[in-house]
Design a protein around this motif. Structure first.
Motif: not given
Length: 274
Positions: A175-191, A193-194, A220-223
């Motif tokens: 029940n985390n509000p807004g998203f379910d997964i926080r992912s750090v990509r290889a280039d350092g970008t934080v995405v 994900i709901e 663009d950093t949301h999926r």
């Protein structure tokens, strides 16, 4: 009776609002603030480049005009503007550029505020009420169990997809509000994900207003990850990522708290995980 028992739980005795505020501050605020910082920094960077390019071009123009007008006057010819006027305009533009750069730098100086609790409610599933089971003569339906299984399969599918992208995904608490997964990509970008999982053949899915607003803020950093869960093994599940899934969703109506979205239409908007 059930409500009285639930209210005696230690975690609820300390106050639901206090518990929710503490949890939100520790688990939600840092990632949300980091995401907002990145969005603002990107917007400011683009604006700085555009403003700088435009104003430097104008400064060069008026400096050139000042020099040209001086040459005209030096040869005895008349000019429609004094060289000093053109020179003054160039200097005014320089001052304007400097002030605008300072203003844009200040826009990036954000401070995280303490979350506000708008309300709280104690929700008790009907299956926990012995009186209801005695009255109906049946146990609570197993739909919540099916829902939990589908959601687990969906989250697992997204975690696996992120790892295939050489990312470092972190599943958030339930029940985390807004998203379910926080992912750090290889280039350092934080995405962020709901995840929405549905059994094959589902017609729609529900998304909360908070989830929509969060997605819009991140851009663009949301999926939005849609997982079509099969009746068979997990390797038969299908997954699609949708970027900017809620751009056309109006959030101005304060009486609206959730939206029902057409599964097939949003599915067609998506593509492979990226």
């Amino acid at each position: 009776m059930v409500a009285k028992t639930a209210n005696s739980e230690p975690w609820l005795n300390r106050g639901a609002e206090e518990f929710a505020l503490e949890w939100a501050t520790e688990n939600t605020l840092p990632a949300h603030f980091e995401g907002i910082l990145k969005v603002v920094a990107g917007r400011v960077s683009k604006t700085r480049a555009a403003v700088r390019s435009r104003l430097i071009s104008e400064i060069s123009h008026w400096d050139g005009e000042s020099a040209r007008l001086k040459e005209l006057l030096a040869t005895g010819r008349s000019a429609r503007m004094r060289p000093e006027t053109a020179y003054r305009r160039a200097r005014e533009l320089e001052e304007r550029l400097a002030n605008r750069m300072v203003s844009l730098d200040l826009e990036k100086l954000l401070t995280a505020q303490v979350p506000h609790i708008r309300g709280s409610a104690l929700v008790i599933p009907g299956g926990m009420d012995p009186a209801r089971r005695d009255r109906d003569g049946v146990e609570a339906p197993n739909y919540p169990k099916d829902t939990a299984r589908v959601e687990r399969r969906a989250v697992d599918a997204v975690l696996a997809a992120e790892r295939e992208l050489d990312a470092e995904p972190l599943e958030m608490p339930p029940n985390n509000p807004g998203f379910d997964i926080r992912s750090v990509r290889a280039d350092g970008t934080v995405v962020q994900i709901e995840v929405k999982g549905r059994i094959v053949g589902a017609d729609d899915f529900t998304v909360t207003k908070n989830e929509v607003i969060h997605a819009k803020n991140l851009g663009d950093t949301h999926r939005l990850a849609l997982v079509e869960v099969s009746a068979g093994p997990a390797d038969e599940d299908r997954l699609r990522y949708v970027t900017n899934a809620f751009d056309d969703t109006d959030t101005d109506d304060f009486t609206t708290t959730k939206y029902v979205k057409d599964w097939k239409r949003i599915w067609r908007m998506g593509g492979d995980p990226r």
